[in-house]
Design a protein around this motif. Structure first.
Motif, PDB file in Angstrom:
ATOM      1  N   LEU A 189       0.869  -1.192   0.031  1.00 55.53           N
ATOM      2  CA  LEU A 189      -0.181   0.011   0.064  1.00 55.53           C
ATOM      3  C   LEU A 189       0.840   1.372  -0.090  1.00 55.53           C
ATOM      4  O   LEU A 189       0.581   2.058  -0.697  1.00 55.53           O
ATOM      5  N   SER A 190       2.096   1.084   0.738  1.00 52.86           N
ATOM      6  CA  SER A 190       2.679   2.628   0.860  1.00 52.86           C
ATOM      7  C   SER A 190       3.224   2.759  -0.592  1.00 52.86           C
ATOM      8  O   SER A 190       3.615   3.868  -0.989  1.00 52.86           O
TER       9      SER A 190
ATOM     10  N   THR B 235       0.801   3.772  -3.050  1.00 48.06           N
ATOM     11  CA  THR B 235       0.537   5.371  -2.718  1.00 48.06           C
ATOM     12  C   THR B 235       1.464   6.176  -3.481  1.00 48.06           C
ATOM     13  O   THR B 235       1.241   6.982  -3.846  1.00 48.06           O
TER      14      THR B 235
ATOM     15  N   ARG C 132       1.048   9.118  -6.251  1.00 49.44           N
ATOM     16  CA  ARG C 132       1.360  10.324  -5.867  1.00 49.44           C
ATOM     17  C   ARG C 132       2.418  10.979  -6.743  1.00 49.44           C
ATOM     18  O   ARG C 132       2.110  12.051  -7.381  1.00 49.44           O
TER      19      ARG C 132
END
Length: 222
Positions: free
Chosen positions: A114-115, A118, A122
């Protein structure tokens, strides 16, 4: 010359798109260029992440990696670091004392996934309008003074090139020479839009095509 430049962009975009979608679509690669540290055996070394997929990372470094070796990569994301255990799948030299490699994730937690996702999303949507594709190859910059500077292409889009080099650049016009293949070299006029330090002795730059109308290139690339 204009036709050869358009052909260059068309050819290189085609190569980059094909490589990004190679094998399986769920392993599509995304440009994700940033400094990393990695542990190879007892050595803690520095390098760069070139791209990322759901299966692993593309790296650039100045030491060879043994295929099958286990490495732990410290990847900066959102003000912190992810530690990712990977296995070296391939490694090849691209220049004197410079190598690129591909490393597959041994295991990755849901939180780390997830990190990472993301951070990629971004970067792609906050900083770019046009889709970029990994495109790593040696190049040479030629300035209006006649001076030259070795560089590397990082990524390519319909609007320009991402570059990596050992020297800082000022915004302005520059000529970049890129090898399309062993027998063909094409020069493209670029407008350097930004340049910033990235890790030890390296700089990243972003450039817009100055003399190639990308909208005239083949629509099939989209």
């Amino acid at each position: 010359m204009q036709n050869s430049r358009l052909q260059f962009v068309d050819t290189c975009l085609s190569e980059a798109i094909a490589a990004a979608h190679a094998d399986r679509r769920d392993l599509r690669r995304y440009p994700f260029f940033r400094p990393v540290c990695y542990r190879d055996g007892d050595d803690l070394l520095s390098g760069f992440c070139r791209d990322v997929s759901r299966g692993g990372l593309g790296l650039m470094h100045d030491h060879p990696m043994q295929v099958g070796s286990l490495v732990t990569i410290q990847l900066p994301t959102g003000g912190s670091y992810l530690e990712l255990d990977c296995t070296t799948q391939w490694c090849t030299p691209v220049d004197e004392d410079l190598y690129v490699s591909g490393c597959g994730f041994d295991s990755i937690s849901a939180a780390a996934t997830l990190s990472l996702v993301t951070a990629v999303v971004r970067e792609e949507f906050n900083r770019r309008v046009q889709q970029r594709y990994p495109f790593f190859r040696p190049a040479r910059l030629v300035f209006n003074t006649g001076q030259t500077c070795p560089a590397y292409c990082r990524d390519i889009s319909r609007g320009g090139l991402g570059l990596m080099l050992r020297h800082a650049l000022q915004p302005g016009r520059v000529l970049v020479e890129v090898d399309v293949d062993q027998d063909t070299e094409v020069d493209i006029s670029l407008d350097i839009r930004w340049c910033q330090p990235a890790g030890r002795d390296w700089y990243l730059a972003g450039a817009k095509y100055a003399s190639v109308w990308i909208d005239e290139a083949s629509a099939k690339l989209l």
